[in-house]
Design a protein around this motif. Structure first.
Motif, PDB file in Angstrom:
ATOM      1  N   ARG A  33       0.839  -1.204   0.000  1.00 35.51           N
ATOM      2  CA  ARG A  33       0.000   0.000   0.000  1.00 35.51           C
ATOM      3  C   ARG A  33       0.870   1.248   0.000  1.00 35.51           C
ATOM      4  O   ARG A  33       1.888   1.308   0.698  1.00 35.51           O
ATOM      5  CB  ARG A  33      -0.935   0.012   1.214  1.00 35.51           C
ATOM      6  N   ASP A  34       0.420   2.249  -0.772  1.00 37.71           N
ATOM      7  CA  ASP A  34       1.177   3.496  -0.839  1.00 37.71           C
ATOM      8  C   ASP A  34       0.710   4.456   0.255  1.00 37.71           C
ATOM      9  O   ASP A  34      -0.025   4.059   1.171  1.00 37.71           O
ATOM     10  CB  ASP A  34       1.070   4.113  -2.230  1.00 37.71           C
ATOM     11  N   ALA A  35       1.113   5.713   0.156  1.00 35.81           N
ATOM     12  CA  ALA A  35       0.834   6.687   1.205  1.00 35.81           C
ATOM     13  C   ALA A  35      -0.655   6.954   1.373  1.00 35.81           C
ATOM     14  O   ALA A  35      -1.080   7.461   2.414  1.00 35.81           O
ATOM     15  CB  ALA A  35       1.571   7.990   0.902  1.00 35.81           C
ATOM     16  N   ARG A  36      -1.444   6.646   0.374  1.00 34.63           N
ATOM     17  CA  ARG A  36      -2.898   6.842   0.473  1.00 34.63           C
ATOM     18  C   ARG A  36      -3.651   5.534   0.671  1.00 34.63           C
ATOM     19  O   ARG A  36      -4.860   5.478   0.511  1.00 34.63           O
ATOM     20  CB  ARG A  36      -3.389   7.579  -0.785  1.00 34.63           C
ATOM     21  N   GLY A  37      -2.912   4.491   0.994  1.00 39.33           N
ATOM     22  CA  GLY A  37      -3.547   3.206   1.272  1.00 39.33           C
ATOM     23  C   GLY A  37      -3.975   2.445   0.045  1.00 39.33           C
ATOM     24  O   GLY A  37      -4.701   1.449   0.152  1.00 39.33           O
ATOM     25  N   TRP A 788      -8.550  16.438  -4.416  1.00 40.88           N
ATOM     26  CA  TRP A 788      -9.578  16.396  -5.461  1.00 40.88           C
ATOM     27  C   TRP A 788     -10.273  17.748  -5.581  1.00 40.88           C
ATOM     28  O   TRP A 788     -10.448  18.279  -6.693  1.00 40.88           O
ATOM     29  CB  TRP A 788     -10.587  15.302  -5.139  1.00 40.88           C
ATOM     30  N   ALA A 789     -10.685  18.327  -4.444  1.00 40.50           N
ATOM     31  CA  ALA A 789     -11.445  19.578  -4.462  1.00 40.50           C
ATOM     32  C   ALA A 789     -10.608  20.739  -5.002  1.00 40.50           C
ATOM     33  O   ALA A 789     -11.147  21.656  -5.636  1.00 40.50           O
ATOM     34  CB  ALA A 789     -11.954  19.905  -3.064  1.00 40.50           C
ATOM     35  N   SER A 790      -9.306  20.711  -4.772  1.00 39.34           N
ATOM     36  CA  SER A 790      -8.447  21.797  -5.239  1.00 39.34           C
ATOM     37  C   SER A 790      -7.849  21.529  -6.614  1.00 39.34           C
ATOM     38  O   SER A 790      -7.058  22.337  -7.116  1.00 39.34           O
ATOM     39  CB  SER A 790      -7.329  22.052  -4.228  1.00 39.34           C
ATOM     40  N   GLY A 791      -8.204  20.394  -7.224  1.00 40.00           N
ATOM     41  CA  GLY A 791      -7.751  20.108  -8.575  1.00 40.00           C
ATOM     42  C   GLY A 791      -6.361  19.525  -8.667  1.00 40.00           C
ATOM     43  O   GLY A 791      -5.721  19.598  -9.718  1.00 40.00           O
ATOM     44  N   ARG A 792      -5.900  18.895  -7.593  1.00 34.08           N
ATOM     45  CA  ARG A 792      -4.582  18.273  -7.630  1.00 34.08           C
ATOM     46  C   ARG A 792      -4.700  16.780  -7.925  1.00 34.08           C
ATOM     47  O   ARG A 792      -5.717  16.155  -7.645  1.00 34.08           O
ATOM     48  CB  ARG A 792      -3.856  18.476  -6.289  1.00 34.08           C
ATOM     49  N   TYR A 793      -3.656  16.216  -8.490  1.00 31.63           N
ATOM     50  CA  TYR A 793      -3.556  14.798  -8.779  1.00 31.63           C
ATOM     51  C   TYR A 793      -2.392  14.218  -7.985  1.00 31.63           C
ATOM     52  O   TYR A 793      -1.480  14.939  -7.577  1.00 31.63           O
ATOM     53  CB  TYR A 793      -3.278  14.547 -10.265  1.00 31.63           C
ATOM     54  N   TYR A 794      -2.402  12.907  -7.823  1.00 30.23           N
ATOM     55  CA  TYR A 794      -1.290  12.195  -7.207  1.00 30.23           C
ATOM     56  C   TYR A 794      -0.556  11.380  -8.266  1.00 30.23           C
ATOM     57  O   TYR A 794      -1.127  10.999  -9.294  1.00 30.23           O
ATOM     58  CB  TYR A 794      -1.790  11.245  -6.113  1.00 30.23           C
ATOM     59  N   SER A 795       0.724  11.108  -7.992  1.00 32.09           N
ATOM     60  CA  SER A 795       1.461  10.220  -8.879  1.00 32.09           C
ATOM     61  C   SER A 795       0.861   8.823  -8.804  1.00 32.09           C
ATOM     62  O   SER A 795       0.286   8.429  -7.790  1.00 32.09           O
ATOM     63  CB  SER A 795       2.936  10.188  -8.497  1.00 32.09           C
ATOM     64  N   TRP A 796       1.023   8.081  -9.888  1.00 28.27           N
ATOM     65  CA  TRP A 796       0.355   6.776 -10.024  1.00 28.27           C
ATOM     66  C   TRP A 796       1.419   5.736 -10.385  1.00 28.27           C
ATOM     67  O   TRP A 796       1.649   5.447 -11.548  1.00 28.27           O
ATOM     68  CB  TRP A 796      -0.712   6.895 -11.105  1.00 28.27           C
ATOM     69  N   PRO A 797       2.101   5.182  -9.395  1.00 28.72           N
ATOM     70  CA  PRO A 797       3.158   4.209  -9.684  1.00 28.72           C
ATOM     71  C   PRO A 797       2.582   2.922 -10.254  1.00 28.72           C
ATOM     72  O   PRO A 797       1.543   2.450  -9.824  1.00 28.72           O
ATOM     73  CB  PRO A 797       3.809   3.979  -8.320  1.00 28.72           C
ATOM     74  N   PHE A 798       3.323   2.354 -11.225  1.00 28.54           N
ATOM     75  CA  PHE A 798       2.855   1.116 -11.845  1.00 28.54           C
ATOM     76  C   PHE A 798       3.948   0.055 -11.926  1.00 28.54           C
ATOM     77  O   PHE A 798       3.723  -1.110 -11.602  1.00 28.54           O
ATOM     78  CB  PHE A 798       2.316   1.400 -13.250  1.00 28.54           C
ATOM     79  N   GLY A 799       5.115   0.430 -12.391  1.00 23.82           N
ATOM     80  CA  GLY A 799       6.191  -0.536 -12.515  1.00 23.82           C
ATOM     81  C   GLY A 799       6.552  -1.164 -11.175  1.00 23.82           C
ATOM     82  O   GLY A 799       6.297  -0.595 -10.106  1.00 23.82           O
ATOM     83  N   VAL A 800       7.153  -2.324 -11.228  1.00 21.65           N
ATOM     84  CA  VAL A 800       7.492  -3.041 -10.002  1.00 21.65           C
ATOM     85  C   VAL A 800       8.345  -2.179  -9.079  1.00 21.65           C
ATOM     86  O   VAL A 800       8.078  -2.066  -7.872  1.00 21.65           O
ATOM     87  CB  VAL A 800       8.223  -4.359 -10.340  1.00 21.65           C
ATOM     88  N   ALA A 802       8.636   1.120  -9.115  1.00 25.04           N
ATOM     89  CA  ALA A 802       7.890   2.307  -8.693  1.00 25.04           C
ATOM     90  C   ALA A 802       6.918   1.976  -7.569  1.00 25.04           C
ATOM     91  O   ALA A 802       6.783   2.738  -6.599  1.00 25.04           O
ATOM     92  CB  ALA A 802       7.145   2.905  -9.882  1.00 25.04           C
ATOM     93  N   VAL A 803       6.240   0.843  -7.675  1.00 28.79           N
ATOM     94  CA  VAL A 803       5.311   0.428  -6.621  1.00 28.79           C
ATOM     95  C   VAL A 803       6.069   0.147  -5.328  1.00 28.79           C
ATOM     96  O   VAL A 803       5.652   0.562  -4.239  1.00 28.79           O
ATOM     97  CB  VAL A 803       4.510  -0.811  -7.074  1.00 28.79           C
ATOM     98  N   ARG A 804       7.207  -0.534  -5.457  1.00 31.43           N
ATOM     99  CA  ARG A 804       7.995  -0.832  -4.269  1.00 31.43           C
ATOM    100  C   ARG A 804       8.500   0.459  -3.613  1.00 31.43           C
ATOM    101  O   ARG A 804       8.466   0.621  -2.396  1.00 31.43           O
ATOM    102  CB  ARG A 804       9.161  -1.739  -4.623  1.00 31.43           C
ATOM    103  N   GLY A 805       8.939   1.410  -4.444  1.00 35.80           N
ATOM    104  CA  GLY A 805       9.457   2.657  -3.903  1.00 35.80           C
ATOM    105  C   GLY A 805       8.388   3.504  -3.242  1.00 35.80           C
ATOM    106  O   GLY A 805       8.675   4.240  -2.292  1.00 35.80           O
ATOM    107  N   ALA A 806       7.146   3.416  -3.739  1.00 33.01           N
ATOM    108  CA  ALA A 806       6.049   4.196  -3.156  1.00 33.01           C
ATOM    109  C   ALA A 806       5.393   3.492  -1.986  1.00 33.01           C
ATOM    110  O   ALA A 806       4.562   4.075  -1.284  1.00 33.01           O
ATOM    111  CB  ALA A 806       4.992   4.484  -4.230  1.00 33.01           C
ATOM    112  N   GLY A 807       5.761   2.233  -1.741  1.00 33.39           N
ATOM    113  CA  GLY A 807       5.105   1.451  -0.707  1.00 33.39           C
ATOM    114  C   GLY A 807       5.384   1.970   0.696  1.00 33.39           C
ATOM    115  O   GLY A 807       6.516   2.309   1.040  1.00 33.39           O
TER     116      GLY A 807
END
Length: 815
Positions: A33-37, A788-800, A802-807
């Motif tokens: 799970r990343d910083a947003r679960g 969401w309300a302020s129009g910001r997006y989060y990064s979206w890790p996908f590669g192995v 990237a997912v491990r680094g964001a975990g």
């Protein structure tokens, strides 16, 4: 006590780190799970992958899953008792028989799909096994204060399919428009006036998805008298009573567009999507990554995106080769049939009698008495006009009833299609998957990592026998007389003949609920103002150079008002003598027509727009007949005709009002209303003060204050409007609203946003309206709402890597 409350609220929080032994797995599964679960699940087999997804969904959102299956099965009152129309919803859903259709679908799906559904159910049940109900979700002990609460039933594959049926229902078309036409005809008694209120799609100004010439439309007038008017009222009441999982009304829609790599900085396509659904808490979508440790034909999944708790897989997102999204098409897949009946017999065109199929069901009510239900079905579908008329005996004489035909009541293969989409890699695979996408009817937009972009229409579209000159018309725009020859559907449109596009010359594709084009599909479309604004922005930006992810985000967040574009010049030409009353108009003189949350001019224009609608169309029509984009199109048709009879205010005895008088009254009234609500200084007004989003719990959202505070999320101001690309819908009403009521509250909004960069999948971005968790005590219950309300997006890790680094947390599920 406070300690007891804290313990009660926190007890259901699941374990997200460490190791858990789970019976039913074949091998170890990791959940990072990343910083947003947001979980990324990696497993050695498809069985373990979907088993773990079921377990994870149950950890995070089981009450929502339970609510969804009860609502879609017509057993909601057994969960929540006699509140919020649960009994009435159950009666109508059981009449339509969604669960019976889902049970039949399970026998038609491929064995592979059934295996995925079964594995998901096993995972859900593994989490529930021997777990006390109060430890599953805080909603159960809160309901238990007033109602008997039992251990939830085990999850079944049919539960997933019936939830999919509810999704299809919310995205259907066009029974509401059929009913609206009949209501308008009864009010106006003028078929030509009704035709004006439902104008054709403005294809010359708002480009269809597939920009190819269509056959000339066959002119059809409305009926002289709507058939079975009283029974149609009963049908309208019944269909309005159905609970909603995604939302209802004109605000339910979506934006999606994809840009070819020849126009992007990466040289590969960019795909953007935001789906407009009801504002709710928990939100509609869950975010998830589903990864086979080694991708093989037996375990083909490596996808990330948005899922919906209760159904396995990724519904919208991307895999290693392809990004895809789908939006509601708007094709006409429902018809209402007036039937002549005598008791439980249907009368045919020659007076022949055909018995209806009749069955009896019982609605269980938590804490209340059971409610008997008799369901009658004709060859055109279930009778819906008498469902809520439970206290009156059916007359033993010839009368009328109304039956519903909906493509979703025919068992289909949409579950097969969803799994096939998530493993597709090219246009051929998308087209093959789309052939099984039966309900809802959708627009699929996609891009590939090897540089292609495409569009595919999908859905089971009924074929109607159109009889020129028939009264009422038989093209699906009006309820039909079921006793007439040729009334029934004659089949389905060939999926191979539905519109599709691959790599168009202009280098982009936009599907935002506008007319499809390319093929003469029946439907009541969005009038295309959002899609045309996206086209304008794309064209303008591309003139300055290639696009990147940030450019796609800016398009999604655009708050330009097409309504202002239609009306602003006329408003500014009105002379207002009183300086106090003119202060609102002064705000508009330098306004950029952006409905920004902090804009005084946007707030004033919204108030004016609401009153203009009330004084033109809405004052002469039954409630709810003016939709969002249709209202803009209607005003656009009359704004240059100051003496059009539509400008007359039916609430006044005179018949001399023209455009300028209506606009003057609207502006002065808006000044007065907003002064009462926001203060006397217009420069301090802000659109977001009244136009705000409050995610509300579907069951406990209106409970006592301490419970509401726990399960709902505090309001946030937002910009946008009903017809902006940033589509935040509010309900302007059909009358001039009292100042004490805030009609500007957002009811539907982008439930998620995503931008996929097919040149670098790890550079993609996404955001959810609320959060990943359904537990109010979780830090991830609403942690994305502010962004969401302020129009910001989060990064979206996908590669192995990237997912491990964001975990941030890793849970190992072991057999």
């Amino acid at each position: 006590t406070g300690i007891t409350a804290v313990v009660t609220v926190r007890r259901p929080l699941p374990t997200h780190a460490g190791q858990l032994s789970v019976s039913g797995l074949d091998d170890e599964v990791t959940v990072v799970r990343d910083a947003r679960g947001v979980p990324t699940i990696t497993a050695a087999s498809s069985h373990d992958l979907f088993f773990a997804q079921g377990y994870t969904d149950a950890q995070d959102r089981f009450f929502l899953m339970d609510y969804r299956r009860h609502m879609a099965s017509g057993t909601l009152a057994a969960l929540v008792g006699d509140q919020d129309g649960a009994i009435e919803s159950d009666m109508v859903v059981r009449t339509m028989g969604w669960r019976k259709v889902a049970e039949k679908e399970l026998t038609l799906l491929s064995p592979t799909t059934v295996g995925y559904l079964q594995a998901y159910a096993e995972g859900v049940n593994a989490y529930l096994y021997k777990r006390p109900v109060n430890n599953i979700a805080v909603e159960y002990p809160l309901l238990q204060i007033h109602l008997p609460v039992h251990d939830p039933a085990v999850w079944d594959p049919v539960d997933s399919l019936v939830w999919l049926k509810a999704i299809a229902w919310d995205l259907r078309g066009n029974d509401a428009d059929e009913l609206a036409r009949t209501q308008a005809l009864r009010k106006l008694n003028d078929p030509d006036a009704v035709a004006t209120l439902f104008p054709p799609y403005p294809g010359e100004t708002n480009t269809p998805i597939v920009n190819e010439p269509l056959p000339a439309p066959v002119a059809v007038a409305g009926p002289a008298v709507p058939p079975a008017a009283g029974a149609l009222d009963g049908a309208a009441d019944a269909l309005a009573a159905v609970g909603h999982g995604l939302g209802d009304g004109a605000g339910v829609g979506s934006n999606s567009w994809v840009v070819s790599g020849e126009h992007t900085t990466s040289g590969r396509p960019l795909l953007a999507s935001d789906l407009h659904m009801a504002v709710s808490q928990p939100g509609v979508w869950s975010q998830v990554g589903l990864r086979c440790a080694k991708v093989t034909p037996q375990c083909p999944f490596d996808a990330s995106g948005f899922s919906t708790a209760g159904f396995p897989g990724v519904m919208i997102g991307h895999n290693a080769s392809l990004a895809w999204t789908w939006t509601a098409m708007g094709a006409d897949v429902t018809d209402l049939f007036a039937e002549r009946v005598d008791g439980d017999d249907v009368l045919g065109p020659d007076g022949t009698r055909t018995p209806m199929a009749v069955r009896t069901e019982t609605i269980k009510v938590a804490g209340g008495d059971r409610v008997p239900l008799t369901v009658r079905t004709t060859r055109h579908g279930p009778v819906v006009s008498d469902v809520l008329d439970t206290n009156s005996a059916r007359p033993n004489r010839t009368s009328y009833e109304v039956a519903l035909s909906w493509a979703g009541l025919t068992p289909g293969l949409t579950a097969d299609a969803l799994f096939a989409l998530s493993t597709a890699s090219d246009a051929d695979a998308v087209q093959a998957a789309a052939a099984s996408f039966h309900a809802p009817a959708v627009n699929i937009v996609f891009g590939t990592t090897d540089g292609h972009i495409g569009y595919q229409a999908a859905g089971r579209i009924p074929v109607r026998e159109v009889v020129v000159g028939a009264d009422p018309p038989t093209d699906g725009t009006w309820p039909r007389r079921g006793w007439e020859d040729g009334a029934s559907w004659t089949g389905w449109m060939d999926p191979a003949g539905l519109p599709h596009v691959l790599d168009p010359a202009e280098g982009f594709i936009i599907a935002a609920n506008q007319q499809v084009g390319g093929v003469d599909l029946p439907g009541d479309w969005d009038y295309g103002y959002r899609s045309q604004r996206i086209r304008t922005l794309l064209t303008t930006m591309l003139a300055d150079g290639p696009l990147d992810v940030a450019a796609m985000q800016r398009i999604a967040l655009d708050k330009h008002s097409p309504a202002a574009e239609v009306l602003l010049d006329s408003l500014l030409k009105i002379e207002i003598d009183d300086s106090w009353e003119a202060a609102g108009q002064e705000l508009l003189r330098t306004w950029d027509m952006q409905m920004d949350a902090d804009s005084p001019a946007a707030m004033y224009f919204a108030a004016v727009w609401k009153i203009v609608l009330a004084k033109t169309f809405a004052d002469e029509l039954p409630g709810g007949l003016i939709g969002d984009s249709r209202a803009v199109e209607l005003i656009a048709q009359i704004v240059d005709y100051p003496h059009s009879p539509w400008w007359d205010d039916a609430a006044t005895p005179r018949v001399t009002e023209g455009r300028d008088e209506v606009l003057l009254r609207a502006m002065t009234r808006a000044r007065t209303e907003l002064t009462a609500q926001l203060g006397s200084d217009p420069s301090t007004w802000k659109w977001g003060t009244l136009h705000h989003v409050t995610p509300t719990h579907p069951v406990l959202g209106d409970a006592s204050w301490p419970v509401r505070r726990l399960v709902n999320v505090s309001s946030r101001p937002v910009g946008g409007s009903m017809v902006s690309v940033d589509a935040t819908t509010w309900e302007p009403g059909t009358e001039e609203e009292p100042t004490v009521r805030n009609c500007y509250t957002v009811v539907t909004a982008p439930s998620m946003r995503m931008v996929v960069d097919l040149g670098d999948l790890d550079a993609s971005t996404w955001v959810n309206l609320a959060g990943t968790s359904g537990h109010p005590a979780s830090s991830h219950y609403s942690d994305q709402f502010g962004a969401w309300a302020s129009g910001r997006y989060y990064s979206w890790p996908f590669g192995v890597d990237a997912v491990r680094g964001a975990g941030k947390q890793t849970l190992r599920l072991v057999p």
